[in-house]
Design a protein around this motif. Structure first.
Motif: not given
Length: 268
Positions: A188-196, A198-203, A240-246
């Motif tokens: 999982i790395e940028p750009p993040y797909g929908e599946a990635a 979803t995984i982050a949200q479930r965590k 994880v979500i915070e890092q994804m936002e950045d």
């Protein structure tokens, strides 16, 4: 037997065999006339078999909903791995992927595979105890390792079967020809797909861990330990979500799979 959703199967098997199919070489797919994929799920392996095989590929699974997806790629039929709905000697190769680890008696299933095969039986099984995770979130690897240990202690089947499938093959009366290893890496790395996402949200919500709560509590983990783990897990998910936002989040996971091939050695 454990049940899996279409989304889960696609997420966990996405990209498998895209990088190399060398571990499937002992199946001699280019010479096969009729191949059966048992526990085919949504047909991820079936599609690979179709691409590599010169003959017909048939999918079989007990879950009729999953077969709707697999049926877009191969002929399918509903059936139990321990009571396959085919006459003796119907195929010259019977194969499964990540199925035996979910069965209480893998050898019984392999014996049934041998009944409907005239030549080879093959199993592609992971060692879920040897999964390696590397993450840009410092706590993720530790928490996933802890959750995995608790899950392995509570599960009723051997989800670490992997290379040890040879013993089940021998018990089923098959002559083991070869075992090859294939490492499936998911990133999982940028750009993040929908599946990635979803995984982050479930965590972050703890939903993913909640799916395995009952199994974890079957082992050494108690309710208090589970609740503490879930609290840390949700905090990790928020990181994880915070890092994804950045666009800083990166994660890799490597799962070893073992392809074991056996030959039917006579009337079953």
């Amino acid at each position: 037997m454990r049940e899996f959703s279409e989304a889960y199967l696609e997420r966990t098997r996405e990209g498998m065999w895209d990088d190399s199919r060398q571990a499937l070489a002992p199946l001699a797919l280019d010479s096969r006339e009729r191949v059966l994929d048992v526990g085919c799920g949504t047909g991820e392996l079936s599609r690979v078999l179709v691409a590599e095989s010169a003959g017909e590929v048939v999918g079989c699974d007990a879950d009729r909903e999953l077969l709707e997806f697999a049926g877009e790629h191969v002929p399918v039929i509903a059936g139990d791995a321990l009571r396959l709905p085919f006459p003796d000697d119907s195929f010259d190769l019977v194969v499964c992927q990540a199925l035996l680890i979910n069965l209480p008696d893998p050898a019984a299933a392999l014996a049934e595979f041998a009944r409907v095969s005239t030549d080879l039986v093959a199993a592609v099984e992971p060692d879920n105890g040897a999964v390696e995770v590397d993450s840009s979130v410092p706590t993720e690897e530790r928490l996933e390792s802890r959750a995995r240990r608790a899950y392995l202690e509570g599960i009723g089947t051997d989800v670490t079967l992997g290379a040890d499938a040879r013993e089940a093959f021998s018990e089923a009366g098959l002559d083991v020809l070869e075992t090859r290893r294939y490492d499936h890496e998911r990133t999982i790395e940028p750009p993040y797909g929908e599946a990635a996402l979803t995984i982050a949200q479930r965590k972050a919500t703890g939903a993913g861990l909640a799916d395995d709560r009952e199994t974890m509590l079957e082992g050494a983990m108690d309710d208090e330990e589970y609740d503490a783990l879930r609290s840390e897990w949700r905090a990790m998910g928020r990181d994880v979500i915070e890092q994804m936002e950045d666009r800083r989040y990166r994660r890799s996971e490597e799962i070893p799979f073992f392809v074991t091939v056996g030959r039917v050695n006579g009337p079953q």
